[in-house]
Design a protein around this motif. Sequence first.
Motif, short mmCIF file in Angstrom:
data_model
loop_
_atom_site.label_atom_id
_atom_site.label_comp_id
_atom_site.label_asym_id
_atom_site.label_seq_id
_atom_site.Cartn_x
_atom_site.Cartn_y
_atom_site.Cartn_z
N LEU A 307 35.03 21.18 44.20
CA LEU A 307 35.91 21.53 43.10
C LEU A 307 35.60 20.63 41.91
O LEU A 307 35.58 19.41 42.02
N ARG A 308 35.36 21.25 40.74
CA ARG A 308 34.98 20.48 39.56
C ARG A 308 35.82 20.96 38.36
O ARG A 308 35.91 22.16 38.09
N ALA A 309 36.42 20.01 37.66
CA ALA A 309 37.21 20.33 36.48
C ALA A 309 36.28 20.73 35.33
O ALA A 309 35.24 20.11 35.11
N VAL A 310 36.68 21.76 34.60
CA VAL A 310 35.89 22.25 33.47
C VAL A 310 36.82 22.56 32.31
O VAL A 310 38.04 22.67 32.48
N ARG A 311 36.22 22.72 31.14
CA ARG A 311 36.94 23.20 29.96
C ARG A 311 36.32 24.52 29.56
O ARG A 311 35.10 24.61 29.43
N VAL A 312 37.16 25.51 29.40
CA VAL A 312 36.65 26.85 29.14
C VAL A 312 37.19 27.36 27.81
O VAL A 312 38.23 26.92 27.32
N GLY A 313 36.45 28.32 27.25
CA GLY A 313 36.89 28.98 26.03
C GLY A 313 37.72 30.20 26.34
O GLY A 313 38.07 30.46 27.50
N PRO A 314 38.05 30.98 25.32
CA PRO A 314 38.86 32.18 25.56
C PRO A 314 38.07 33.24 26.30
O PRO A 314 36.84 33.34 26.17
N ALA A 315 38.76 34.03 27.12
CA ALA A 315 38.11 35.10 27.87
C ALA A 315 37.75 36.25 26.94
O ALA A 315 38.51 36.59 26.03
N ALA A 316 36.59 36.83 27.19
CA ALA A 316 36.14 37.98 26.42
C ALA A 316 35.34 38.88 27.35
O ALA A 316 34.36 38.45 27.96
N ALA A 317 35.80 40.13 27.47
CA ALA A 317 35.13 41.11 28.33
C ALA A 317 35.02 40.61 29.77
O ALA A 317 34.03 40.84 30.45
N GLY A 318 36.05 39.91 30.25
CA GLY A 318 36.06 39.47 31.64
C GLY A 318 35.23 38.23 31.92
O GLY A 318 35.08 37.86 33.09
N ARG A 319 34.71 37.57 30.89
CA ARG A 319 33.90 36.38 31.10
C ARG A 319 34.38 35.29 30.15
O ARG A 319 35.03 35.55 29.13
N VAL A 320 34.05 34.03 30.50
CA VAL A 320 34.45 32.89 29.68
C VAL A 320 33.26 31.96 29.50
O VAL A 320 32.39 31.86 30.37
N ASP A 321 33.21 31.28 28.36
CA ASP A 321 32.23 30.23 28.14
C ASP A 321 32.79 28.93 28.69
O ASP A 321 33.96 28.60 28.48
N VAL A 322 31.94 28.16 29.39
CA VAL A 322 32.33 26.85 29.89
C VAL A 322 31.90 25.82 28.85
O VAL A 322 30.70 25.62 28.61
N LEU A 323 32.87 25.18 28.23
CA LEU A 323 32.58 24.26 27.14
C LEU A 323 32.16 22.89 27.65
O LEU A 323 31.44 22.17 26.95
N ALA A 324 32.59 22.50 28.83
CA ALA A 324 32.22 21.19 29.39
C ALA A 324 32.46 21.22 30.90
O ALA A 324 33.37 21.90 31.38
N GLY A 325 31.65 20.48 31.62
CA GLY A 325 31.84 20.32 33.06
C GLY A 325 30.89 21.12 33.94
O GLY A 325 30.89 20.94 35.16
N LEU A 326 30.05 22.00 33.36
CA LEU A 326 29.17 22.84 34.16
C LEU A 326 27.87 23.05 33.40
O LEU A 326 27.87 23.21 32.18
N ALA A 327 26.77 23.00 34.16
CA ALA A 327 25.46 23.22 33.57
C ALA A 327 25.02 24.66 33.81
O ALA A 327 25.45 25.32 34.75
N ALA A 328 24.14 25.13 32.94
CA ALA A 328 23.60 26.48 33.11
C ALA A 328 22.84 26.57 34.42
O ALA A 328 22.20 25.61 34.87
N ASN A 329 22.94 27.73 35.07
CA ASN A 329 22.26 28.06 36.32
C ASN A 329 22.91 27.44 37.55
O ASN A 329 22.46 27.71 38.67
N GLU A 330 23.94 26.60 37.40
CA GLU A 330 24.68 26.16 38.58
C GLU A 330 25.45 27.35 39.13
O GLU A 330 25.95 28.20 38.38
N ARG A 331 25.58 27.41 40.46
CA ARG A 331 26.24 28.54 41.10
C ARG A 331 27.70 28.18 41.39
O ARG A 331 28.00 27.09 41.88
#
Length: 349
Positions: A307-331
Motif C-alpha cells: 500500500l502506497r500513499a499517492v496524490r491524484v488529480g481530478p478523474a476524467a473519463a474514468g482515469r486519474v493522473d497520479v501527481l506524486a507517489g507513483l512512477a510510470a510503468n509501475e503496476r
Amino acid sequence: MKPLLVSLLVLLLAPSMAGAAPETRVPTVAASAASAGAVADFDAVLQPVRQVTITAQVGGNVLALRVKAGDTVKRGQALVRIDDRDMRAGVARSDAAVAQAEAEARNAEVALARNRDLQKSGFVSQAAVDTASTQHQAAQAGLAQARAARTQATVAQGFAELSAPFDAVVLATHVEAGDLALPGRALVTLYEPGRLRAVVQVPASRATAVAAAREVQVQLPDGRSLKPVARELLPAADPVSQTVEWRLDLPAEANTSRPGQTIRVIASGMQALAVAATPRPNIPAEAVLRRGELTAVYVAQGDGFVLRAVRVGPAAAGRVDVLAGLAANERVAIDAVRAGLQGARPAAN
C-alpha cells in the motif's frame, strides 16, 4: 475433561487453519505515462470572503466579553463592553462647556446690540461697535467649538459598547474580562458564514499559466470536489516569497468546511506550463483507495501488494493522473478493495 480436550484441539489446529486463507488473484495494470502539461496541483487554505477584526477605539478595562469563539451573532449584537466612566465624565465636561459657551454667546450678542443702539444716539464710537462685533464672533466660534467637542465626547462614549457590524460567526476572541483595551488592540474576530474561498500562493513564474487554466477543481477535506464560482489573481507578487495570491470563491456547498483548513486545488488546461512535456502516471480511477483524506494504491511487488500513499488529480473519463507517489510503468491493483484482502496476489499477465 472434555472441554479441556476441545480447547487443546482448537489450539493445535489454529495455525493450520490460519494458513489456509484462500488466495485471491487481483488483476493489475501498468501506470501509463500521460502528459502533465495541462495539470497543476497546489495546496490552499480556506478563508472567509468577509472577515473583520473588531478593535478598541478608546482605552479602558474590558468589563464584559459577551461572546466566545464559535458563537453566532446578529448585526448590532453586543460583543464587548469597555469601562466608560472616564468617557462619561468627558461628556459631562463637554455639556458644561457648551452651556458656558452659549451663555457667553448670548452675552456678546446683547452687548453688540446695545453698542449699536448707543452709537445711533452718539454715545459710543464706531470702534466700540467693532470691538463688540469681534467679541460676538469669537463667542459664536467658541460655541461651535464646544459643540464639536461634545459630539466628539459622545462618539467616544459610543465606542465603549462594541457590536457586530453584520450577521457573523465569532472566529476568535483576543481579550478577557479585566484586560486593558488600548486603542488599536484586537478584541474579537468575526467572519460571515456561507461565503468561503480557497487561497493559493502561486509561484510568480506560474501565475500567467494559472490565469489561463480552463478548468479548476477544489478538493475539500471531506473528499468532495467543487468548481469555484469566481477567480481572482492579485496583480502584485510578494517580494519575499515571490508568490502571487490566487483567490477562488466557492459555492454554498463548501459551507460544511471550516476556515483555516488545508485543501487542494487542481488546475487543468494550462498549455503554457514549462513542464508541459513532463509525463505523469495515469491509472484507472477504481485503482485508487480513498479513506478519509488518504488516497493510496496497491503496488505490485514480487508476489504481493504494498500500500502506497499517492496524490491524484481530478478523474476524467474514468482515469486519474497520479501527481506524486507513483512512477510510470509501475503496476497497481485494478481493484483496490480486493487487493487489501489477506492472501491477495497479483494475477498473471
